[in-house]
Every structure is written in C-alpha cells, then in structure tokens.
Write a protein that holds these residues in place. Structure first.
Motif, PDB file in Angstrom:
ATOM      1  N   ASN A  24       0.654  -1.145   0.420  1.00 22.39           N
ATOM      2  CA  ASN A  24      -0.041  -0.292   0.024  1.00 22.39           C
ATOM      3  C   ASN A  24       0.879   1.120  -0.201  1.00 22.39           C
ATOM      4  OD1 ASN A  24      -2.157  -1.383   0.166  1.00 22.39           O
ATOM      5  ND2 ASN A  24      -2.106  -1.433   2.596  1.00 22.39           N
ATOM      6  N   ALA A  25       1.741   1.321   0.266  1.00 21.70           N
ATOM      7  CA  ALA A  25       3.313   2.433   0.102  1.00 21.70           C
ATOM      8  C   ALA A  25       3.486   2.543  -1.355  1.00 21.70           C
ATOM      9  CB  ALA A  25       4.704   2.248   0.839  1.00 21.70           C
ATOM     10  N   HIS A  26       4.087   3.894  -1.986  1.00 22.44           N
ATOM     11  CA  HIS A  26       4.922   3.307  -2.706  1.00 22.44           C
ATOM     12  C   HIS A  26       6.403   3.671  -2.797  1.00 22.44           C
ATOM     13  CE1 HIS A  26       0.585   5.721  -3.156  1.00 22.44           C
ATOM     14  NE2 HIS A  26       0.970   4.804  -4.628  1.00 22.44           N
ATOM     15  N   TYR A  27       6.681   4.232  -2.095  1.00 24.53           N
ATOM     16  CA  TYR A  27       8.544   4.372  -2.013  1.00 24.53           C
ATOM     17  C   TYR A  27       8.685   4.311  -0.441  1.00 24.53           C
ATOM     18  CZ  TYR A  27       7.691   6.524  -6.733  1.00 24.53           C
ATOM     19  OH  TYR A  27       7.487   7.708  -8.066  1.00 24.53           O
ATOM     20  N   LEU A  28       8.127   4.667   0.116  1.00 22.32           N
ATOM     21  CA  LEU A  28       9.059   4.779   1.278  1.00 22.32           C
ATOM     22  C   LEU A  28       8.006   3.503   2.377  1.00 22.32           C
ATOM     23  CD1 LEU A  28      10.429   5.437   4.655  1.00 22.32           C
ATOM     24  CD2 LEU A  28       7.950   7.161   4.582  1.00 22.32           C
ATOM     25  N   SER A  29       8.641   2.310   2.968  1.00 20.05           N
ATOM     26  CA  SER A  29       8.182   1.416   3.470  1.00 20.05           C
ATOM     27  C   SER A  29       8.074   1.257   5.171  1.00 20.05           C
ATOM     28  CB  SER A  29       8.357   0.496   2.859  1.00 20.05           C
ATOM     29  OG  SER A  29       8.553  -1.508   3.192  1.00 20.05           O
ATOM     30  N   PRO A  30       6.636   0.666   5.253  1.00 16.26           N
ATOM     31  CA  PRO A  30       6.318   0.240   7.100  1.00 16.26           C
ATOM     32  C   PRO A  30       7.197  -0.796   7.090  1.00 16.26           C
ATOM     33  CG  PRO A  30       4.173   0.493   6.160  1.00 16.26           C
ATOM     34  CD  PRO A  30       5.018   0.789   5.047  1.00 16.26           C
ATOM     35  N   CYS A  31       8.421  -1.437   7.054  1.00 14.88           N
ATOM     36  CA  CYS A  31       8.829  -2.440   6.715  1.00 14.88           C
ATOM     37  C   CYS A  31       8.499  -3.526   8.514  1.00 14.88           C
ATOM     38  CB  CYS A  31      10.340  -3.103   6.267  1.00 14.88           C
ATOM     39  SG  CYS A  31      11.722  -2.190   7.664  1.00 14.88           S
ATOM     40  N   ARG A  32       8.440  -4.704   9.203  1.00 20.40           N
ATOM     41  CA  ARG A  32       8.911  -5.414  10.012  1.00 20.40           C
ATOM     42  C   ARG A  32       9.891  -5.574  10.045  1.00 20.40           C
ATOM     43  NH1 ARG A  32       4.760  -7.520  11.774  1.00 20.40           N
ATOM     44  NH2 ARG A  32       2.638  -7.625   9.611  1.00 20.40           N
ATOM     45  N   LYS A  33      10.722  -4.861  11.391  1.00 23.11           N
ATOM     46  CA  LYS A  33      11.603  -5.151  12.220  1.00 23.11           C
ATOM     47  C   LYS A  33      11.923  -5.845  14.163  1.00 23.11           C
ATOM     48  CE  LYS A  33      16.102  -2.242  12.726  1.00 23.11           C
ATOM     49  NZ  LYS A  33      16.628  -1.157  13.076  1.00 23.11           N
TER      50      LYS A  33
ATOM     51  N   GLY B 193       8.396  -5.321  15.674  1.00 22.59           N
ATOM     52  CA  GLY B 193       7.908  -3.489  15.795  1.00 22.59           C
ATOM     53  C   GLY B 193       8.250  -3.469  14.106  1.00 22.59           C
ATOM     54  N   ARG B 194       8.113  -2.419  13.514  1.00 24.23           N
ATOM     55  CA  ARG B 194       8.241  -1.976  12.566  1.00 24.23           C
ATOM     56  C   ARG B 194       9.180  -0.466  11.955  1.00 24.23           C
ATOM     57  NH1 ARG B 194       4.400  -3.539   7.985  1.00 24.23           N
ATOM     58  NH2 ARG B 194       2.365  -4.090   9.195  1.00 24.23           N
ATOM     59  N   ALA B 195      10.332  -0.279  10.695  1.00 19.18           N
ATOM     60  CA  ALA B 195      10.500   0.218  10.810  1.00 19.18           C
ATOM     61  C   ALA B 195      10.027   1.254   9.361  1.00 19.18           C
ATOM     62  CB  ALA B 195      12.428   0.081  11.009  1.00 19.18           C
ATOM     63  N   TYR B 196      10.982   2.243   9.280  1.00 21.45           N
ATOM     64  CA  TYR B 196      10.845   3.121   8.072  1.00 21.45           C
ATOM     65  C   TYR B 196      11.959   2.455   6.888  1.00 21.45           C
ATOM     66  CZ  TYR B 196       8.048   6.409   9.477  1.00 21.45           C
ATOM     67  OH  TYR B 196       6.963   7.197  10.626  1.00 21.45           O
ATOM     68  N   SER B 197      11.842   2.022   5.744  1.00 26.63           N
ATOM     69  CA  SER B 197      12.795   2.096   4.570  1.00 26.63           C
ATOM     70  C   SER B 197      11.935   1.766   3.277  1.00 26.63           C
ATOM     71  CB  SER B 197      13.292   0.470   4.731  1.00 26.63           C
ATOM     72  OG  SER B 197      11.862  -0.549   4.661  1.00 26.63           O
ATOM     73  N   LEU B 198      12.896   2.682   2.403  1.00 21.68           N
ATOM     74  CA  LEU B 198      13.108   2.742   0.860  1.00 21.68           C
ATOM     75  C   LEU B 198      12.650   0.886   0.645  1.00 21.68           C
ATOM     76  CD1 LEU B 198      15.287   5.842   0.714  1.00 21.68           C
ATOM     77  CD2 LEU B 198      13.026   5.864   0.268  1.00 21.68           C
ATOM     78  N   LYS B 199      11.956   1.246  -0.530  1.00 22.48           N
ATOM     79  CA  LYS B 199      11.598  -0.133  -1.050  1.00 22.48           C
ATOM     80  C   LYS B 199      11.992   0.307  -1.738  1.00 22.48           C
ATOM     81  CE  LYS B 199       6.931  -0.958  -2.411  1.00 22.48           C
ATOM     82  NZ  LYS B 199       5.763  -0.967  -3.432  1.00 22.48           N
ATOM     83  N   LEU B 200      12.854  -1.859  -1.454  1.00 21.26           N
ATOM     84  CA  LEU B 200      13.476  -2.350  -3.005  1.00 21.26           C
ATOM     85  C   LEU B 200      13.593  -2.175  -4.274  1.00 21.26           C
ATOM     86  CD1 LEU B 200      16.456  -4.492  -2.792  1.00 21.26           C
ATOM     87  CD2 LEU B 200      14.756  -6.334  -3.806  1.00 21.26           C
ATOM     88  N   SER B 201      12.129  -1.689  -4.876  1.00 19.61           N
ATOM     89  CA  SER B 201      11.947  -1.617  -6.324  1.00 19.61           C
ATOM     90  C   SER B 201      11.765  -0.190  -5.917  1.00 19.61           C
ATOM     91  CB  SER B 201      10.760  -1.726  -6.282  1.00 19.61           C
ATOM     92  OG  SER B 201       9.553  -1.192  -5.494  1.00 19.61           O
ATOM     93  N   TYR B 202      12.084   0.547  -5.705  1.00 20.93           N
ATOM     94  CA  TYR B 202      12.715   2.124  -5.643  1.00 20.93           C
ATOM     95  C   TYR B 202      14.074   2.110  -5.347  1.00 20.93           C
ATOM     96  CZ  TYR B 202      13.518   6.898  -4.863  1.00 20.93           C
ATOM     97  OH  TYR B 202      13.479   8.185  -3.845  1.00 20.93           O
TER      98      TYR B 202
END
Length: 347
Positions: free
Chosen positions: A34-43, A46-55
C-alpha cells in the motif's frame, strides 16, 4: 545523492499513510504493497521505515546510467501529489477515455499528423492494447517510472462479448530447486502475486470493436491469501515428492504431448482423458496454477524414458529426482481475475 522533488512528494504521501495508520491504530492496514517508495517494513516485533527495494533498484539503475531516467513519469509536478494520490491521478486520467475504442483514444491524444501515421502503420494486436494503456497516462513507453519504483504490476486485459477472458496472467519463470526450498513469505509467488499492487486496464469486446471500460487498482484480498498459499504448497509438495509424467498420443507440432501431475482443469476432472492418463493428487486451485514459461519445450525424463532436447537446456528446469522438464511459472487463473474485476469495473 539527493532525492528528487517528485520522489520526495511521493515519500511524504507514504509517510502520511503510515502515520495515519499508526495514529488511528489501524495496524493491520500497514502493508508494503500500500506504500509507494517509503515502506513500513517489519523489524523484529515492530516496524521501521525503509525505502522499498523496487525504488532503490530504480535509483541505482539511474545512477549507473549517469542520471538518465530509464522510464518516463506520469506526474510532472510534485504539487499534483499534494492534491491527490498517485492512484487518484491515474484513475482520473483513465476516466477521460471510458467507452472509447483504441482508435478513438489515439485520435484524442495524438496530433492529427501523428494519428494519421499511427493509423496507417499500426496493427491493433495485444501489444497495442498495452501501449494504449500507457498512452492514456501520457507515457509513450511500456512502463511508467512511478509503477516501476512502486512495484505496481500493470496488466491490460481484454474481455470478450460473452464476458469471458481468454488471457491468464503470468509471472516470472522459476527453478524447481528454488521452489522446493522456499518458505511462503520468502517465495517468488508471494512477492509477485500477494505482496504488491496491480493495475488492471480493461477493454471489452462491444459490437465490432473493443472499448475501454476503465481501470482499477487491486491487490489480493486478505481472505484469499490462505487459498493461494494452499495452491502454492500443493505445487511445492508435488515437486518435492516427485512429478508424475505420461505421454499422450495426441501430438503438438509433430511431437507427443507430455502430461504432468500439476493440478489443472483437465487432470482434476474425472471426465477428461488427462485425468485417466496422469491424474493429479491435488485439487485444482481457484486462484493459481503453473504452466510452461519458456521459448521452447524441453524434456529429459529418465523416469519414463522420454527425451525432447532439440532446443537449449536453458528452456528446462531440473526436478529434485533428476528429471528435467520445460521451465514453468505461476499464473493467476483468468476466471478468478475476471471475478475480481467485475467487483470494481462495470463491464
């Protein structure tokens, strides 16, 4: 390396989506797809911000090519993303062409001389439908920058007069050795079919021509994930335990037809010859199946003493027992996708 203003506007939108989900305690709505470039990835837990691999892949490709963009963008001004989301902008662009034929669409977006040239040279085949989908978004290429960076899969679909769809939707070819070792959340099938968003562009055969009925963004409903997972597990288990093969007397291009025990509409139907010759031990899955995904057939089946090795071995994939069969890929079954489309697009 600086992040471009258009990308930053998209990242700001992603941040707002993540923040709103957290503030409203909608944690189940936090998905990378549901995100485009900034991802709410699992860590961890919890969660952490990460730039999507596709981006990041697209950024690195552009860097290697010395800043030359590989794809053209739909959105030219970051202010557009401050008034609307990517999805809203895209659907708005498509809505201008609803119920038009390909010729009518092309005439409305091309200059007269360009249209005349296009009309005299262009054969309206399957590829032209896909090109016209991108042209409606102002992109004269096979892909748009935002879709590549967001990992959005764009598919142009044609629905016939009887409201049936002939085309199924295929994905990347895989190696059986990889499939046999995969876990679900790390599998190619999960990444390509579940953990991403799709854009369906729909043309319907109406009268003597196809007309554009609209477009919609879609991702696999959560309630259907157990169904697709079960189909993937069935196929993986058949690979691990051993694929059964049989030779049919019916020929294709002068060669025998090779049947296998991966479940399909024929070998799970008691009334079909394929069921009698090479019955599948698993039921047909309503969402996914696997089928050949190679330029040529390739078989080296020691278990039944059959060979078809006329073409390059790269067309084949090795099974755990040493047999080699034509490389395969996962497909969405067309009945399922049509059922999904009918919920969002008026055919």
């Amino acid at each position: 390396m600086e992040i471009e203003s258009l990308d930053m506007a998209m990242i700001e939108r992603d941040y707002q989506y993540i923040r709103d989900c957290v503030n409203n305690k909608r944690y189940d709505d936090l998905h990378e797809k549901n995100a485009h470039y900034l991802s709410p990835c699992r860590k961890g837990n919890g969660r952490a911000y990460s730039l999507k691999l596709s981006y990041m892949n697209e950024i690195f490709s552009k860097y290697i090519d010395k800043g030359i963009p590989l794809y053209k963008p739909i959105i030219k001004n970051p202010e557009e993303l401050r008034r609307a989301s990517l999805e809203e902008i895209v659907i708005e662009l498509f809505s201008r062409h609803k119920n038009k034929t390909i010729k009518e669409i092309r005439r409305s977006i091309m200059k007269p001389k360009e249209f005349k040239k296009w009309e005299s040279k262009t054969k309206i085949d399957k590829a032209e439908f896909a090109r016209t989908t991108m042209a409606m978004l102002g992109v004269d290429a096979d892909q748009a920058e935002e879709f590549v960076k967001s990992n959005i899969c764009v598919k142009t679909l044609r629905v016939e007069k009887n409201l049936k769809m002939n085309e199924d939707i295929s994905f990347s070819a895989f190696e059986f050795s990889d499939l046999s070792r995969e876990t679900w959340k790390k599998s190619f099938a999960y990444e390509e079919m579940v953990n991403r968003k799709f854009l369906w562009s729909v043309f319907v055969h109406d009268g003597d021509d196809y007309k554009f009925r609209g477009a919609t963004f879609w991702s696999l409903p959560e309630e259907d994930e157990p169904v697709i997972k079960r189909g993937w597990e069935d196929i993986r288990n058949i690979v691990r335990k051993g694929v059964k093969f049989a030779i049919d007397v019916k020929t294709i291009k002068g060669k025998p037809r090779v049947l296998n025990s991966f479940p399909d509409s024929n070998n799970t139907n008691q009334n079909r010859k394929e069921y009698k010759l090479c019955k599948s031990t698993k039921p047909r899955n309503k969402i996914i199946s696997i089928r050949p995904h190679a330029q040529h057939a390739y078989y080296d089946l020691k278990t039944i003493g059959y060979k078809d090795t006329e073409y390059s071995p790269s067309n084949g994939s090795i099974l755990p027992n040493g047999d080699v069969m034509t490389k395969q890929c996962f497909w969405f079954n067309n009945e399922y996708i049509l059922e999904q489309i009918k919920k969002q697009v008026e055919l």
